[in-house]
Design a protein around this motif. Structure first.
Motif, mmCIF file in Angstrom:
data_model
loop_
_atom_site.group_PDB
_atom_site.id
_atom_site.type_symbol
_atom_site.label_atom_id
_atom_site.label_comp_id
_atom_site.label_asym_id
_atom_site.label_seq_id
_atom_site.Cartn_x
_atom_site.Cartn_y
_atom_site.Cartn_z
ATOM 1 N N PRO A 524 -4.408 8.807 5.462
ATOM 2 C CA PRO A 524 -4.178 7.577 4.705
ATOM 3 C C PRO A 524 -4.291 7.919 3.220
ATOM 4 N N GLN A 525 -3.328 7.430 2.455
ATOM 5 C CA GLN A 525 -3.350 7.720 1.027
ATOM 6 C C GLN A 525 -4.071 6.561 0.356
ATOM 7 N N THR A 526 -5.123 6.866 -0.371
ATOM 8 C CA THR A 526 -5.856 5.760 -0.995
ATOM 9 C C THR A 526 -5.271 5.479 -2.364
ATOM 10 N N LEU A 527 -5.379 4.210 -2.723
ATOM 11 C CA LEU A 527 -4.768 3.747 -3.965
ATOM 12 C C LEU A 527 -5.772 2.804 -4.614
ATOM 13 N N GLU A 528 -6.064 3.038 -5.883
ATOM 14 C CA GLU A 528 -6.966 2.136 -6.594
ATOM 15 C C GLU A 528 -6.174 0.931 -7.072
ATOM 16 N N VAL A 529 -6.653 -0.241 -6.748
ATOM 17 C CA VAL A 529 -5.947 -1.442 -7.201
ATOM 18 C C VAL A 529 -6.974 -2.445 -7.734
ATOM 19 N N THR A 530 -6.501 -3.507 -8.306
ATOM 20 C CA THR A 530 -7.408 -4.549 -8.771
ATOM 21 C C THR A 530 -7.860 -5.369 -7.572
ATOM 22 N N THR A 531 -8.919 -6.146 -7.738
ATOM 23 C CA THR A 531 -9.418 -6.944 -6.616
ATOM 24 C C THR A 531 -8.384 -7.966 -6.185
ATOM 25 N N GLU A 532 -7.650 -8.494 -7.160
ATOM 26 C CA GLU A 532 -6.578 -9.446 -6.833
ATOM 27 C C GLU A 532 -5.567 -8.802 -5.902
ATOM 28 N N GLN A 533 -5.177 -7.575 -6.278
ATOM 29 C CA GLN A 533 -4.169 -6.883 -5.488
ATOM 30 C C GLN A 533 -4.711 -6.537 -4.111
ATOM 31 N N ALA A 534 -6.018 -6.215 -4.050
ATOM 32 C CA ALA A 534 -6.618 -5.921 -2.752
ATOM 33 C C ALA A 534 -6.562 -7.167 -1.873
ATOM 34 N N ALA A 535 -6.752 -8.325 -2.497
ATOM 35 C CA ALA A 535 -6.680 -9.569 -1.739
ATOM 36 C C ALA A 535 -5.269 -9.774 -1.194
ATOM 37 N N VAL A 536 -4.295 -9.417 -1.993
ATOM 38 C CA VAL A 536 -2.907 -9.515 -1.538
ATOM 39 C C VAL A 536 -2.710 -8.679 -0.280
ATOM 40 N N VAL A 537 -3.301 -7.493 -0.294
ATOM 41 C CA VAL A 537 -3.156 -6.602 0.860
ATOM 42 C C VAL A 537 -3.665 -7.270 2.123
ATOM 43 N N GLU A 538 -4.793 -7.983 1.989
ATOM 44 C CA GLU A 538 -5.335 -8.652 3.172
ATOM 45 C C GLU A 538 -4.462 -9.808 3.614
ATOM 46 N N ASP A 539 -4.028 -10.581 2.622
ATOM 47 C CA ASP A 539 -3.303 -11.805 2.957
ATOM 48 C C ASP A 539 -1.896 -11.533 3.442
ATOM 49 N N ALA A 540 -1.315 -10.467 2.973
ATOM 50 C CA ALA A 540 0.117 -10.314 3.180
ATOM 51 C C ALA A 540 0.467 -9.022 3.886
ATOM 52 N N ALA A 541 -0.444 -8.557 4.748
ATOM 53 C CA ALA A 541 -0.200 -7.276 5.411
ATOM 54 C C ALA A 541 1.158 -7.270 6.106
ATOM 55 N N ASP A 542 1.515 -8.370 6.744
ATOM 56 C CA ASP A 542 2.762 -8.325 7.502
ATOM 57 C C ASP A 542 3.986 -8.438 6.596
ATOM 58 N N VAL A 543 3.812 -9.071 5.451
ATOM 59 C CA VAL A 543 4.924 -9.084 4.499
ATOM 60 C C VAL A 543 5.164 -7.667 3.982
ATOM 61 N N LEU A 544 4.064 -6.976 3.669
ATOM 62 C CA LEU A 544 4.192 -5.596 3.220
ATOM 63 C C LEU A 544 4.827 -4.750 4.322
ATOM 64 N N ALA A 545 4.402 -4.995 5.552
ATOM 65 C CA ALA A 545 4.938 -4.220 6.671
ATOM 66 C C ALA A 545 6.442 -4.426 6.788
ATOM 67 N N SER A 546 6.909 -5.613 6.465
ATOM 68 C CA SER A 546 8.337 -5.869 6.591
ATOM 69 C C SER A 546 9.132 -5.042 5.590
ATOM 70 N N VAL A 547 8.488 -4.593 4.532
ATOM 71 C CA VAL A 547 9.164 -3.726 3.570
ATOM 72 C C VAL A 547 8.890 -2.266 3.905
ATOM 73 N N GLY A 548 8.062 -2.029 4.922
ATOM 74 C CA GLY A 548 7.846 -0.662 5.360
ATOM 75 C C GLY A 548 6.498 -0.074 4.987
ATOM 76 N N PHE A 549 5.636 -0.888 4.385
ATOM 77 C CA PHE A 549 4.331 -0.361 4.003
ATOM 78 C C PHE A 549 3.259 -0.854 4.968
ATOM 79 N N GLU A 550 2.469 0.066 5.490
ATOM 80 C CA GLU A 550 1.318 -0.326 6.285
ATOM 81 C C GLU A 550 0.095 -0.045 5.424
ATOM 82 N N VAL A 551 -0.545 -1.098 4.977
ATOM 83 C CA VAL A 551 -1.640 -0.951 4.023
ATOM 84 C C VAL A 551 -2.846 -1.718 4.526
ATOM 85 N N GLU A 552 -4.022 -1.115 4.342
ATOM 86 C CA GLU A 552 -5.243 -1.806 4.743
ATOM 87 C C GLU A 552 -6.246 -1.749 3.618
#
Lengths: 657, 365
Positions: A524-552
């Motif tokens: 897994p490649q780690t990426l430093e992001v802001t807390t806001e962006q981290a929240a996006v990752v939680e809320d929108a995991a499946d939206v991200l997945a639809s673009v091809g990104f699997e992020v946790e």
């Protein structure tokens, strides 16, 4: 017994702390004092500054003035004539309201206040030194108020040290005065630095019917020369939000956002959301990473649904809207309309006599696919930067029909991200049918007060359906451009941009929703992001997945990327970063589609001819034929023009025939 | 400075030097090769890009002592073109170099040798004799899966571990991993692995090409390789290699054995119908493996292979390039594939005693 550890601070200390927030530099003093003058109903305001404001700042107005008792009280903290109750804050019509500026300034300078009401016989003069009143006398003075501030920050050496040189401070003062002058066109402003007049604008008529609008003449006077000549004014209203915008030609675009001046009420503000809205309004005319020149004033109806909280920043540089999204939408729409109708969009600018049309590789705003530009602008765009050409990131632009896609889930009100997540899902699902629908809705979308007709002329320059196939291919220029002949004109086509556009369209048609191929990662490649962006990752995991990104989420400000779109081998983290930032900032739907397009475009890029590739005539003709199938108004994450047209008559004229 | 040298001897050094010399550097000196006489009958030929450095002590006859630097590529091309067996090089005024062979006279622009960067000193390094062929093989079997993305510099090389009797090399680009182990008696005794960058490994391979034996030494921050009179110094990547053991699957639900050549051929045929972004699907069921791919632009392909498989039916997608490159580095006739779920890594290994494994992450297609 122990001495108390916590004590209430003495007043002078409190004043100085307040001053720390309000008085950052001479320019902030000028701003506060001029605002007071405006609030006092001044018609003429004269500002004198010596040594960048360190030695002297004098603001003289011809406003209502103050009675002797009021003048004394004005120097007390939280003493004001502008506000009586908390609720007044929502409808505040004055620039100031806290009653903090004058005492704050007085506490860090030697201040003289001279004021006289028109009917009084004599003026009152109050001298204050570092917050203490040292003298109150009667004096002779014209009606109005004059405040003199000497030796600013003389008793706060730490602050003094942070001041920049005289030139820098002077320019800040000029900027502060210009900003206020911009939104008060009916007031005469004069600014002198060490006796030299820097600003002198006589009262001018504002744009639109809003009493305190922006003056076009005023803007020209303040901006001067090249910029001012090419400003186009537009006004509009949407949902109780009034917008006045002066828009500069795209060729003036800058690499910083300093060219965009935003005003809410008549206050200069900084607001990333509004800045973004303005940029979006310009669409692909201004490439990504650059900013247009624009002066935009937003005002909300006092009776309307929209509320503005101006009491969020000590220097009132920020405001909060009750529904920021609606305000941004209003700004975006008005700016877009203005851009579509702007004279510079169609002009053959004075210096460049050759009229050239550039058809963008995506639709410019308001169904105006042909975008005449100055030759020099185009030359600039063809800078030999292959990296940029290969990975086109330009153009935040969203085509206008994108805006108008019906969003079925809009009614499903949620809070925060969850609402737009639903929206995005719906959009992704609707994408297949989008093209047809977009056409259908395009007409209904062009509502409101958009001056119709402007767009019509431009549409006329759209290539006919079989335009490209009928071109006679003459040859290749610099292994980069296809030179073609059409009826009565010369057509130059950027081979890479054209092929990429064709390939992109093909991929886009084929790829719907969730079937972007995904490559899973070993580590897994780690990426430093802001807390806001981290929240996006939680809320929108499946939206991200639809673009091809699997992020946790990975804890803290870190996220773990477990899969990336295949084909984006070496830049997935960059794309993801931009995607997250967009999602966090602008609540998303557009961001997702744009990234989706970017993923596709990047993939498309790998497989197309590039600048520098030698094409045989047959290859070139095949490329031209395939371009007919492409809707050049369709969505594309990339806004470079594909072709350039020059009328034979124009060539003849240039050659003196 | 003036020396006389045999052409073949000179070319042996220049060929390596010109591949190391950095033509694109902002330091013009790095495009040059250093020529400096050492005593009466040696010539030092050195080149560096600051990460990989070569120093070769060639047989030559020095008439007068001294040194000069000349563009490495130009000098190599000139020398290979010269007639006869011998040539002389002489330093002329203003840093020019004069090259004479037979009736041919070249004058070439040079730069003073005192500005040439210092090449790492190998004399103190703890050299140990190692099997050149073994080293070469290990490099070959891992180099292909090194990551080329320069932003992930910790993956831009091969991890080298050695305990004096056995050595291990590992590389990964984040999508696949390859690991090889071999006995390497007498090799360096390292307490921790070191990462040797890709360009360095390519040069090491070049040096090993003409050598039967070599000496290896690790002296942080360099790894040194000596073969005859050639010495390479490669600057190690100062970074932490990822914990690779963790991603090599230890247990598996499904296991398949298939003929390696057949699988490579099938994948190559399937690759014709795939693209950079479209993987190949491998479906397995009782006794058989189906390799398939489709591309809406081109068409589709299916091929059945006999396979030793008894688990439940499943399908998994892979980038065919990854699997083909990996299988190409194996020598056995049969290859084993251990799998978990369709989104878990696949473990490829040759059947037999060969200590080589490859891990490939699947694609979702």
């Amino acid at each position: 017994m122990d001495a108390p550890v916590i004590e209430v601070l003495p007043d002078p200390v409190i004043d100085q702390i307040a001053a720390g927030e309000v008085v950052e530099r001479p320019a902030s003093v000028v701003k506060e004092l001029v605002e007071n003058a405006l609030d006092a109903g001044a018609r003429t305001i004269t500002v004198d500054v010596e040594a960048g404001g360190r030695a002297l700042i004098r603001v003289a107005d011809d406003g209502v003035g103050m009675a002797p008792d009021d003048a004394g009280r004005a120097l007390l903290r939280h003493a004001t004539s502008k506000l009586r109750a908390v609720d007044d804050l929502w409808t505040i019509g004055t620039m100031g309201f806290r009653g903090e500026a004058l005492p704050s300034i007085a506490s860090v300078s030697r201040l003289t206040l001279t004021t006289r009401r028109r009917d009084d016989l004599a003026a009152t003069r109050i001298e204050v030194e570092a917050g203490r009143v040292v003298d109150v006398t009667e004096a002779g003075a014209p009606p109005g108020t004059t405040v003199e501030v000497r030796d600013l920050l003389h008793n706060v050496p730490a602050r003094l040290k942070f001041l920049k040189g005289e030139a820098t401070e002077s320019s800040h003062v000029t900027e502060a005065v210009s900003r206020l002058a911009m939104t008060h066109p009916h007031v005469h402003f004069r600014l002198r630095h060490g006796g030299r007049t820097v600003v002198d604008c006589t009262p001018a008529a504002p744009v639109g019917d809003v009493a305190d609008g922006i003056g076009l003449e005023r803007a020209r006077a303040l901006l001067g020369g090249r910029l001012a000549e090419r400003l186009h004014a537009v006004t509009g209203e949407e949902g109780g939000v009034r917008v006045i915008a002066l828009l500069g030609a795209p060729s003036l675009a800058q690499s910083t956002s300093r060219g965009v001046q935003l005003y809410v009420g008549r206050r200069f503000v900084r607001d990333r959301g509004l800045l973004h809205a303005v940029t979006m309004g310009f669409g692909e005319l201004v490439p990504r990473g650059r900013y247009p020149v624009a002066i935009v004033m937003v005002d909300v109806d006092r009776d309307g649904p929209q509320r503005v909280d101006v009491n969020v920043h000590p220097q009132k540089l920020e405001v909060r809207f009750s529904d920021a999204g609606a305000v941004q939408a209003a700004v975006r729409h008005v700016v877009r309309r203005g851009v579509a109708a702007a004279p510079w969009l169609g002009e053959a600018a004075g210096a460049a006599p050759v009229q050239m049309h550039a058809v963008a590789s995506m639709g410019p705003p308001l169904d105006a696919p042909a975008r005449p530009e100055r030759a020099s602008d185009l030359a600039g765009r063809y800078a030999r930067d292959t990296t940029r050409a290969l990975f086109p990131m330009g153009g935040l632009a969203r085509p206008s029909q994108q805006e108008r896609l019906p969003v079925p889930v809009r009614a499903a009100e949620g809070s925060g991200p969850s609402r737009w997540v639903a929206e995005v899902r719906a959009r992704m699902a609707a994408r297949g049918a989008a093209a047809a629908e977009a056409e259908a809705t395009a007409a209904s979308g062009a509502t409101a007060s958009a001056p119709s007709g402007d767009a019509g002329e431009l549409v006329a320059a759209t290539p006919a359906p079989e335009f490209f196939g009928r071109l006679r291919y003459l040859g290749q220029l610099d292994r980069t451009f296809l030179v073609c002949e059409a009826a009565g004109e010369l057509v130059l086509i950027d081979q890479h941009a054209a092929h990429e556009r064709v390939e992109f369209q093909r991929l886009r048609e084929r790829t719907t929703g969730n079937d972007i191929p995904v490559q899973r990662l070993l580590f897994p490649q780690t990426l430093e992001v802001t807390t806001e962006q981290a929240a996006v990752v939680e809320d929108a995991a499946d939206v991200l997945a639809s673009v091809g990104f699997e992020v946790e989420p990975f804890g803290g400000g870190t996220v773990a990327v477990k899969a990336v779109p295949a084909g984006l081998r070496h830049e997935p983290s960059g794309v993801l970063r931009e995607l997250l930032a967009d999602l966090a900032d602008h609540g998303g739907s557009r961001a997702v589609e744009e990234r989706f397009d970017h993923v596709l475009a990047t993939v498309a890029c790998h497989s197309v001819v590039r600048a520098g590739d030698l094409l045989s005539p047959r290859e070139a003709e095949a490329l031209l034929a395939s371009m007919d199938g492409v809707d050049f108004r369709a969505h594309c994450p990339h806004g470079r023009p594909v072709l350039l047209r020059m009328a034979v008559s124009e060539i003849a004229r240039r050659l003196g025939r | 400075m003036e020396f006389r040298i045999h052409k073949t001897e000179f070319v042996r050094g220049l060929r390596l030097a010109q591949s190391i010399a950095d033509r694109k550097s902002t330091m013009p000196m790095l495009a040059n090769v250093l020529l400096r006489t050492v005593g009466k009958n040696k010539l030092l030929v050195a080149a560096t890009d600051l990460n990989v450095s070569l120093s070769a002590q060639l047989q030559a006859t020095a008439t007068t002592e001294g040194g000069i630097t000349v563009n490495a590529k130009a000098l190599h091309d000139i020398v290979t073109s010269l007639p006869g067996e011998e040539l002389t090089i002489k330093r002329a005024d203003n840093g020019w170099a004069e090259i004479h062979a037979g009736k041919v006279n070249y004058r070439v622009v040079g730069m003073p040798d005192r500005d040439f960067p210092k090449v790492p000193d190998h004399r103190e390094a703890p050299f140990a004799d190692v099997d050149a062929a073994a080293l070469r093989e290990m490099i070959d079997r891992t180099l292909f899966s090194v990551c080329n993305d320069e932003t992930r510099f910790h993956l831009n090389g091969v991890l080298f571990e050695s305990n004096g009797s056995k050595a291990r090399m590992v590389s990964t680009d984040g999508h696949r991993l390859s690991k090889v182990e071999r006995p390497l008696p007498g090799g360096p005794q390292l307490t921790a692995g070191v990462i040797i960058p890709k360009k360095g490994l390519l040069e090491i391979k070049r040096v090993l090409d003409g050598a039967s034996s070599c000496k290896l030494a690790v002296k942080t921050p360099y790894v040194f390789l000596q073969a005859d009179d050639l010495v390479l110094a490669v600057k190690l990547i100062d970074a932490q290699f990822p914990p690779y053991e963790q991603v090599i699957p230890k247990d598996h639900k499904r296991s398949l054995v298939v003929d390696r050549h057949q699988l490579i051929d099938a994948l190559k045929r399937a690759q014709l119908m795939s693209s950079e972004t479209r993987g190949v699907k491998m479906a397995m069921e009782n006794g058989k493996l189906t390799v398939a791919s489709d591309n809406p632009d081109v068409g589709e392909v299916r091929e059945e292979l006999e396979a030793d498989y008894a688990g439940e039916a499943m399908a998994i997608g892979f980038n065919p390039k990854y699997v083909i490159e990996l299988l190409g580095q194996m020598a056995s006739d049969q290859v084993g594939l251990d799998l978990g779920g369709e989104l878990d890594p696949g473990l490829f290994k040759p059947l037999g005693a060969d200590e080589y494994v490859g891990v490939v992450m699947p694609m979702r297609i």
